[in-house]
Enzyme design. Structure first.
Site, PDB file in Angstrom:
ATOM      1  N   ARG A 232      46.413  41.356  26.445  1.00 15.89           N
ATOM      2  CA  ARG A 232      46.001  39.998  26.059  1.00 15.89           C
ATOM      3  C   ARG A 232      45.403  40.018  24.673  1.00 15.89           C
ATOM      4  O   ARG A 232      44.520  40.823  24.381  1.00 15.89           O
ATOM      5  CB  ARG A 232      44.948  39.445  27.023  1.00 15.89           C
ATOM      6  CG  ARG A 232      45.531  39.133  28.348  1.00 15.89           C
ATOM      7  CD  ARG A 232      44.559  38.450  29.263  1.00 15.89           C
ATOM      8  NE  ARG A 232      45.100  38.599  30.602  1.00 15.89           N
ATOM      9  CZ  ARG A 232      44.550  38.154  31.704  1.00 15.89           C
ATOM     10  NH1 ARG A 232      43.399  37.503  31.632  1.00 15.89           N
ATOM     11  NH2 ARG A 232      45.110  38.334  32.875  1.00 15.89           N
TER      12      ARG A 232
ATOM     13  N   SER B 133      46.806  34.404  31.777  1.00 18.06           N
ATOM     14  CA  SER B 133      46.164  33.951  33.011  1.00 18.06           C
ATOM     15  C   SER B 133      45.136  32.839  32.813  1.00 18.06           C
ATOM     16  O   SER B 133      45.482  31.760  32.363  1.00 18.06           O
ATOM     17  CB  SER B 133      45.539  35.158  33.704  1.00 18.06           C
ATOM     18  OG  SER B 133      45.137  34.803  34.985  1.00 18.06           O
ATOM     19  N   HIS B 134      43.862  33.139  33.094  1.00 19.97           N
ATOM     20  CA  HIS B 134      42.829  32.103  33.053  1.00 19.97           C
ATOM     21  C   HIS B 134      42.278  31.886  31.642  1.00 19.97           C
ATOM     22  O   HIS B 134      41.410  31.043  31.451  1.00 19.97           O
ATOM     23  CB  HIS B 134      41.689  32.491  33.993  1.00 19.97           C
ATOM     24  CG  HIS B 134      41.113  33.833  33.649  1.00 19.97           C
ATOM     25  ND1 HIS B 134      41.768  35.003  33.922  1.00 19.97           N
ATOM     26  CD2 HIS B 134      39.975  34.178  33.022  1.00 19.97           C
ATOM     27  CE1 HIS B 134      41.042  36.026  33.483  1.00 19.97           C
ATOM     28  NE2 HIS B 134      39.936  35.550  32.926  1.00 19.97           N
TER      29      HIS B 134
ATOM     30  N   LYS C 257      52.523  40.938  30.882  1.00 15.54           N
ATOM     31  CA  LYS C 257      52.291  41.914  31.961  1.00 15.54           C
ATOM     32  C   LYS C 257      53.638  42.403  32.455  1.00 15.54           C
ATOM     33  O   LYS C 257      54.618  41.650  32.456  1.00 15.54           O
ATOM     34  CB  LYS C 257      51.595  41.282  33.174  1.00 15.54           C
ATOM     35  CG  LYS C 257      50.535  40.250  32.911  1.00 15.54           C
ATOM     36  CD  LYS C 257      49.810  39.856  34.203  1.00 15.54           C
ATOM     37  CE  LYS C 257      50.070  38.428  34.620  1.00 15.54           C
ATOM     38  NZ  LYS C 257      49.242  37.949  35.734  1.00 15.54           N
TER      39      LYS C 257
ATOM     40  N   ASP D 162      44.934  28.783  38.514  1.00 14.08           N
ATOM     41  CA  ASP D 162      44.724  29.117  37.101  1.00 14.08           C
ATOM     42  C   ASP D 162      46.016  29.060  36.297  1.00 14.08           C
ATOM     43  O   ASP D 162      47.053  28.607  36.794  1.00 14.08           O
ATOM     44  CB  ASP D 162      44.068  30.495  36.972  1.00 14.08           C
ATOM     45  CG  ASP D 162      45.007  31.626  37.372  1.00 14.08           C
ATOM     46  OD1 ASP D 162      45.888  31.389  38.211  1.00 14.08           O
ATOM     47  OD2 ASP D 162      44.866  32.740  36.829  1.00 14.08           O
TER      48      ASP D 162
ATOM     49  N   ASP E  80      48.388  31.118  35.386  1.00  8.62           N
ATOM     50  CA  ASP E  80      49.622  31.698  35.914  1.00  8.62           C
ATOM     51  C   ASP E  80      49.748  31.588  37.427  1.00  8.62           C
ATOM     52  O   ASP E  80      50.629  32.206  38.025  1.00  8.62           O
ATOM     53  CB  ASP E  80      49.748  33.159  35.468  1.00  8.62           C
ATOM     54  CG  ASP E  80      48.601  34.020  35.979  1.00  8.62           C
ATOM     55  OD1 ASP E  80      47.498  33.484  36.190  1.00  8.62           O
ATOM     56  OD2 ASP E  80      48.806  35.237  36.175  1.00  8.62           O
TER      57      ASP E  80
ATOM     58  N   ASP F 206      47.923  32.580  40.052  1.00 11.08           N
ATOM     59  CA  ASP F 206      47.555  33.580  41.059  1.00 11.08           C
ATOM     60  C   ASP F 206      46.136  33.408  41.591  1.00 11.08           C
ATOM     61  O   ASP F 206      45.765  34.030  42.570  1.00 11.08           O
ATOM     62  CB  ASP F 206      47.794  35.022  40.553  1.00 11.08           C
ATOM     63  CG  ASP F 206      47.101  35.321  39.238  1.00 11.08           C
ATOM     64  OD1 ASP F 206      46.427  34.424  38.693  1.00 11.08           O
ATOM     65  OD2 ASP F 206      47.245  36.463  38.743  1.00 11.08           O
ATOM     66  N   ARG F 207      45.337  32.549  40.955  1.00 13.71           N
ATOM     67  CA  ARG F 207      43.974  32.331  41.455  1.00 13.71           C
ATOM     68  C   ARG F 207      43.892  31.054  42.273  1.00 13.71           C
ATOM     69  O   ARG F 207      44.744  30.173  42.151  1.00 13.71           O
ATOM     70  CB  ARG F 207      42.987  32.211  40.294  1.00 13.71           C
ATOM     71  CG  ARG F 207      42.870  33.476  39.498  1.00 13.71           C
ATOM     72  CD  ARG F 207      41.800  33.343  38.440  1.00 13.71           C
ATOM     73  NE  ARG F 207      41.690  34.595  37.710  1.00 13.71           N
ATOM     74  CZ  ARG F 207      40.601  35.021  37.120  1.00 13.71           C
ATOM     75  NH1 ARG F 207      39.509  34.275  37.130  1.00 13.71           N
ATOM     76  NH2 ARG F 207      40.588  36.175  36.486  1.00 13.71           N
TER      77      ARG F 207
ATOM     78  N   LYS G 116      48.078  38.468  43.722  1.00 13.46           N
ATOM     79  CA  LYS G 116      47.281  37.428  44.345  1.00 13.46           C
ATOM     80  C   LYS G 116      48.040  36.122  44.198  1.00 13.46           C
ATOM     81  O   LYS G 116      48.917  36.003  43.343  1.00 13.46           O
ATOM     82  CB  LYS G 116      45.885  37.356  43.758  1.00 13.46           C
ATOM     83  CG  LYS G 116      45.771  37.161  42.254  1.00 13.46           C
ATOM     84  CD  LYS G 116      44.305  37.262  41.848  1.00 13.46           C
ATOM     85  CE  LYS G 116      44.085  36.958  40.380  1.00 13.46           C
ATOM     86  NZ  LYS G 116      44.130  38.158  39.529  1.00 13.46           N
TER      87      LYS G 116
HETATM   88  C1  VG1 Z   1      39.299  39.468  35.702  1.00 15.86           C
HETATM   89  C2  VG1 Z   1      38.759  39.454  37.118  1.00 15.86           C
HETATM   90  C3  VG1 Z   1      39.600  40.350  38.011  1.00 15.86           C
HETATM   91  C4  VG1 Z   1      41.057  39.900  37.933  1.00 15.86           C
HETATM   92  C5  VG1 Z   1      41.517  39.879  36.494  1.00 15.86           C
HETATM   93  C6  VG1 Z   1      42.926  39.337  36.353  1.00 15.86           C
HETATM   94  O1  VG1 Z   1      39.223  40.789  35.177  1.00 15.86           O
HETATM   95  O2  VG1 Z   1      37.417  39.871  37.135  1.00 15.86           O
HETATM   96  O3  VG1 Z   1      39.105  40.285  39.319  1.00 15.86           O
HETATM   97  O4  VG1 Z   1      41.877  40.772  38.682  1.00 15.86           O
HETATM   98  O5  VG1 Z   1      40.661  39.058  35.714  1.00 15.86           O
HETATM   99  O6  VG1 Z   1      43.021  38.069  36.894  1.00 15.86           O
HETATM  100  P1  VG1 Z   1      38.045  41.258  34.182  1.00 15.86           P
HETATM  101  O7  VG1 Z   1      38.383  42.667  33.819  1.00 15.86           O
HETATM  102  O8  VG1 Z   1      38.005  40.297  33.044  1.00 15.86           O
HETATM  103  O9  VG1 Z   1      36.792  41.156  34.989  1.00 15.86           O
HETATM  104  V1  VG1 Z   1      44.158  36.995  36.251  1.00 15.86           V
HETATM  105  O10 VG1 Z   1      44.242  35.695  37.237  1.00 15.86           O
HETATM  106  O11 VG1 Z   1      43.380  36.749  34.805  1.00 15.86           O
HETATM  107  O12 VG1 Z   1      45.484  37.836  35.872  1.00 15.86           O
HETATM  108 CO    CO Z   2      45.768  34.558  36.823  1.00 17.39          CO
END
Ligand code: VG1
Ligand code: CO
Length: 545
Positions: free
Chosen positions: A22, A113-114, A126, A279, A281, A283-284, A378
């Site tokens: 990212r 993602s988020h 990814k 979120d 993509d 998955d959340r 997820k």
């Molecule tokens: C964060 C979350 C983690 C999750 C990851 C990817 O990672 O804490 O639980 O698996 O995002 O989620 P980090 O290293 O920033 O704490 V997603 O939905 O962003 O792919």
């Molecule tokens: Co995500």
């Protein structure tokens, strides 16, 4: 087909984090940046040669541009066939589903993602392997090594492919199928859940729902599944059109960022009985009842306790897993059920082996992520359907289901405090200080909370025996309270310190405290031990979930 070999030099910093690579969009737009990384992936994923690749993203700025580049590079590499989501859209769980269903060699998901999107936002990439799950660390490490020495990449000299409309085309010998982004995924959901029962919930007028797609990828999935197949209320999906900048919002489904949804659910007796968001993509998930928030760690515990009531899980569940910082609510359920409960590092890639080895059926993270063995990611919409099916079976509200769970198993008050964009060196020093202190903290007492264990979490995968170290400092207290500290691996600006705090309360008379009040002492203890305020020069966390 004409293949061009382009000379390049390594781009520094292409080490994938918790979930892919990212960076800011303008970093990805630098000459050769994306191409270097994609060629590095191909050089490791040799099974793609002559194989099928699934390709799509969350619709953020640069998604379709990246897809065109990847298609031409895939053709040059010798990929046999690519399935691309229409308009370049595929949610992360849909990619996982497609890889498994069509026996693909792998999948590329374009998403941060988020993280926010748009021209000034973030972009990401990814790679998922042939089990449908995120590539393991051994794979991403190999990709990183190649990226550090890359000197050339190959790309076909071809026209851009039309991504609107389902159609088949070719670049040289490589076939490209632009597919419906939703149908295979929706079919899988219909196999797992009792759609008729959920439909009856809506058609009887018993329940109405609001799903906030946050202008991210789940809009088309939610429309098809909730509105068309399940006949939910016509206004069930809000912010349902995917936009390159997510409408200027932050596509992170939590109480802070999904404010429009939260306002609807808190609008008094006329509010919908069920609310959810996903979120960037897809998955959340965030699950809400009328004026009620379900903590994601509790959600995993509630799912575990009730899975056998739903068609896809009626044979029961084998075991469960949660990431280190996720609350231990699910541990209580696993203990009562006599099943194994695994504690893994943060990130979905650590669940893959446990799922493949049939040790677990459900898994989840505190960061609004839950899933099962149906795919290897997820899955936001899946979690929403799980809850809808549960409401239909139990004929209870979200709040009733959650409160009766607490009554039976006790309540884990839980919060996460994030300190964002901290200076990297300050953050590293804070963590190092905790590591140095860890051993000597044992048996110390703070405000009546006595420390039972303190260590730097290390995980040995029970299937392939790989060891992953330094995954977070965990402090366990005698009353089962916990504090975990770790640095994020998904941010793109400085460091983000995450502090996770939980407290276990069995007395039902104490299940109604505001979360931050219930955890106030532990929040102070966390600051005392880690010296957060002084080291980071911050009075408050930037985000509390
Ligand atoms: C964060 C979350 C983690 C999750 C990851 C990817 O990672 O804490 O639980 O698996 O995002 O989620 P980090 O290293 O920033 O704490 V997603 O939905 O962003 O792919
Ligand atoms: Co995500």
């Amino acid at each position: 087909m004409n293949i061009n070999t382009i000379a390049t030099t390594p781009c520094p910093g292409q080490k994938p984090g918790t979930s892919g690579l990212r960076k800011k969009v303008n970093v990805f737009q630098q000459a050769h940046y994306l191409e270097n990384f994609v060629q590095s992936i191909f050089n490791v994923a040799t099974e793609l040669k002559g194989g099928l690749l699934i390709l799509g993203g969350d619709g953020r700025y640069y998604n379709t541009r990246a897809i065109q580049i990847i298609l031409k590079m895939a053709a040059a590499y010798g990929v046999k066939r690519v399935m691309v989501g229409e308009h370049g859209l595929l949610s992360t769980p849909a990619v996982s589903c497609l890889i498994r269903k069509h026996q693909a060699a792998g999948g590329i998901i374009l998403s941060a993602s988020h993280n926010p999107g748009g021209i000034d936002g973030d972009f990401g990439i990814k790679f998922n392997i042939n089990n449908g799950g995120p590539a393991p660390t051994s794979f991403t490490d190999a990709v990183y090594e190649i990226s550090k020495n890359i000197s050339e990449y190959q790309i076909a000299d071809a026209e851009d492919i039309a991504l609107d409309g389902q159609q088949t085309s070719h670049i040289g010998d490589m076939q490209i199928d632009v597919i419906d982004s939703v149908s295979d995924y929706a079919e899988l959901m219909a196999q797992l859940f009792d759609f008729e029962k959920i439909k009856a919930l809506f058609s009887s007028g018993q329940l109405s729902m609001c799903f906030d797609a946050m202008h991210a990828v789940t809009g088309p999935y939610a429309r098809e599944i909730f509105e068309h197949r399940l006949s939910a209320n016509v206004d069930a999906v809000i912010n349902g059109i995917p936009l390159e900048d997510f409408g200027g919002g932050h596509p992170d489904p939590n109480l802070a960022h999904a404010s429009e949804l939260v306002a609807q659910l808190n609008a008094g007796p006329a509010a919908p009985g069920f609310g959810a968001a996903s979120d960037g993509d897809g998955d959340r998930n965030m699950i809400l009842g009328r004026n009620f928030f379900v903590n994601p760690s509790d959600s995993l515990a509630i799912m575990t306790a009730n899975a056998h009531l739903l068609p896809g899980y009626k044979l029961g569940i084998r075991g469960v897993a949660r990431s280190l910082p996720t609350s231990r609510a699910v541990d209580k359920v696993a203990e009562a059920m006599g099943i194994d409960c695994y504690e893994t590092p943060t990130g979905w890639k650590y669940f893959g082996n446990l799922l493949d080895d049939k040790r677990i059926t459900l898994c989840g993270e505190e960061s609004f992520g839950s899933g099962s063995d149906h795919i290897r990611e997820k899955d936001g919409i899946w979690a929403v359907l799980f809850w809808l099916n549960l409401i239909a079976v139990k004929q209870q509200s979200v709040e009733e289901i959650t409160r009766s769970h607490w009554q039976q198993y006790g309540r884990h008050y839980y919060t996460r405090h994030d300190y964002e964009a901290i200076d990297n060196e300050v953050a590293e020093a804070l963590m190092q200080n905790l590591r140095t202190q860890a051993a000597s903290l044992k048996a110390k007492e703070y405000d009546g909370y006595k420390i039972l264990l303190c260590d730097d979490f290390s995980y040995t995968d029970p299937v392939d025996h790989s060891v992953t170290e330094h995954q977070g400092i965990r402090i366990l207290f005698e009353d089962e309270s916990r504090i975990v500290f770790r640095l994020s691996g998904t941010g793109t600006e400085g460091a983000t310190l995450r502090v996770y705090i939980e407290r276990y309360v069995t007395d039902i008379a104490s299940h109604d405290m505001p979360t931050q009040t219930a955890l106030a002492e532990l929040i102070n203890i966390a600051d005392n031990i880690a010296e957060i305020k002084t080291r980071c020069q911050r009075e408050q966390p930037d985000v509390i979930t």
